[in-house]
Scaffold this motif. Sequence first.
Motif, mmCIF file in Angstrom:
data_model
loop_
_atom_site.group_PDB
_atom_site.id
_atom_site.type_symbol
_atom_site.label_atom_id
_atom_site.label_comp_id
_atom_site.label_asym_id
_atom_site.label_seq_id
_atom_site.Cartn_x
_atom_site.Cartn_y
_atom_site.Cartn_z
ATOM 1 N N SER A 98 57.492 -9.142 43.916
ATOM 2 C CA SER A 98 58.069 -9.003 45.260
ATOM 3 C C SER A 98 58.612 -10.334 45.775
ATOM 4 N N GLY A 99 58.525 -11.382 44.956
ATOM 5 C CA GLY A 99 59.087 -12.664 45.345
ATOM 6 C C GLY A 99 58.117 -13.596 46.031
ATOM 7 N N PHE A 100 56.834 -13.308 45.979
ATOM 8 C CA PHE A 100 55.838 -14.160 46.627
ATOM 9 C C PHE A 100 55.027 -14.914 45.559
ATOM 10 N N ARG A 101 54.290 -15.920 46.000
ATOM 11 C CA ARG A 101 53.497 -16.726 45.076
ATOM 12 C C ARG A 101 52.048 -16.271 45.122
ATOM 13 N N MET A 102 51.544 -15.956 43.951
ATOM 14 C CA MET A 102 50.114 -15.628 43.843
ATOM 15 C C MET A 102 49.332 -16.929 43.859
ATOM 16 N N PRO A 103 48.436 -17.112 44.826
ATOM 17 C CA PRO A 103 47.733 -18.399 44.933
ATOM 18 C C PRO A 103 46.934 -18.725 43.677
#
Length: 510
Positions: A58-63
Motif C-alpha cells: 500500500s506504499g507504507f513502511r513496515m517498522p
Amino acid sequence: MISRVNSFVLQGIDALPCEIEADLKLNPSGTPATQIVGLPDAAVRESIQRVRSAIFNSGFRMPRSNAIINLAPATMRKEGPVYDLPMAVAILHASGTIDRTAEGCPRLDDFLLAGELALDGRLRPIRGAISLAQLARDQGRQGVILPAANASEAAVVEGVAICGADSLARVVGMLNGHEVIEPHPWIDLEGLIAESKAPVDFGDVRGQEAAKRAVTIAAAGGHNILMIGPAGTGKTMMAKALPGVLPPLEREEAVEVSRIYSSVGLLSGHRPFKTVRPVRAPHHTASAAAIIGGGTVPRPGDVSLAHRGVLFLDEMPEFARNVLETLRQPLEDGWVTVARALRSSRFPARFMLVAALNPTARGDMADDEVGRRAMQQYLSRLSGPLIDRIDIHVEVPAVPYRQLQSTRRGTDTATMRRRVVEARARQARRQGSGVANGELSGRGLDRVAALDDDAALVLGQAMTELGLSARAYDRIRRVARTIADLDGSDPVGSHHVAEAVQYRLLDRLL
C-alpha cells in the motif's frame, strides 16, 4: 510506543468489544519479530503475514521493530481474519504513519474497525457487519470502518456512520485527513419490505381449499402445522407459498433476521439484508448440528436461520429421530442454547414449523388393514411429545383430475394475507404487539380464550375420546382462539373448538 484500536469479537451472533494494542520496540540488530497474544486462533496468528504485505504494497513502511500485538480481553478466543485491518492500523499508528496530533482528522477512538486484508492492501468482506454496527451504536461511537462490500449490509443500523473502504490506503488517508470516505446512506428497509413479493401464489395451488383454510389459521396465529397426504398433492408448494401469507416483517424483525444471516456470511452482495420472511428447508439427511446449530465454534443452525419465518421439514419421518427430538426446546422457548467447553452461545429460534409427510413409506393412503398397519409403523417414527407440539394436523388429499384441468383459480395469497393481517391486528390489540396466539401460555389462554359451557363440553369430550395430553389441550385452545379471531369474534364458541379438534388428525389416526 503503544497504540490502541477498537474492534469486535463475534460470539454466535453477538458482537463483544475487543481492543487491539500494538507495542513497538526498537530492534537494533537481528530480524524484527512480531508476536500476537490474547488467545488468537490460527487464522489470527497468520494475519501478521497478510498485514506486512498489505502495508508494504500500500506504499507504507513496515517498522523495523519488534512488535507485540495484544487482543483484549485475553480470556476470549479470537477467530478469523477480521483483525487484519485493525492490526495494520494499530501498527501504522504506533509507528507514526498515522498522525496522532493532526487537527481536523477523525479520532481513531471514535470508530470500530474490522476487515480482512488482501496481500495488495484491498479489503475483503467479513462476517457480522450488522452486529459490529450495533455494537458501535450501543457504545456511543461515531461509526465503523469496514470493507466497502459490507457497507450496505451494516447501513440497516440507524444512528451510526458506516464508512466503507476498499483498501488499507484509503483508511489511512481518511485517518490522516487526506481524503474523505462518505458514510453509506441509511437503508430504507420499510420501503424494501413493502416492495417484496411472495415467490409462490396460493392461487396457483389447484384445489386444497381445506388445506388452505388450515394454512390461513396457522399463519394467523403463528401455529405449527403438519400436512399429511400422498405424494404430489401440493404440500411442498404450499409451504413455499406460506411466507407470502404471513404479515410483512417489521423493521426490527428484518434487522434481527439479517443479523443472523450476516453472522454466518449468507447475505448476498446485491441485496445484503432480509426483507421477506426466511424459509429454510433442510434435507432429511441433515445432522442435529446443522438443524439446531453447533460445531467447535458454535454457529446458528436452520432453526435460527428460519427465525421469524418458516422451517419446512419435507418427509418428516425420514429425519433421524435424534434430530427431530432436538426441536422440542426451540418449539417451546423460541431460543437455542449451544454449549461447548470454551463457550455457550444462545441463538434466537422463533419460527413456524411446517412439516409434510406421506401416510406410509410408499407414499400412498391406507385403504385396508395391511395399509393401516403400515401407516401406524411409519408414523411411529414421530414421538408423541413432538406431535403434541404441532398445533395443526391437516390432510392434503389427492387432487381430482377435473380440478387439475380447471382454469379457475382458488383462494389466492392476497385474500389469505388480508385475513391473516386482520386477525393479527386483533391479537395485537388484545395481547400486545408481537405476541401471537401460538405463543400464549396456559395462564394467558385462561385470560383471552375462556370457554363457555358448550365449548368446554366439546373440548372435554375430545380430550376423553382421543386421550389427548395436557399440552394438546392448550394447543386446541390456541387454535380455537385463532379461528375466533378470523371470524372477528371475541368469545370462543363451541364451533371454534370443534374445528380446532378436527386439526388433531394424527391424534385421531393413532
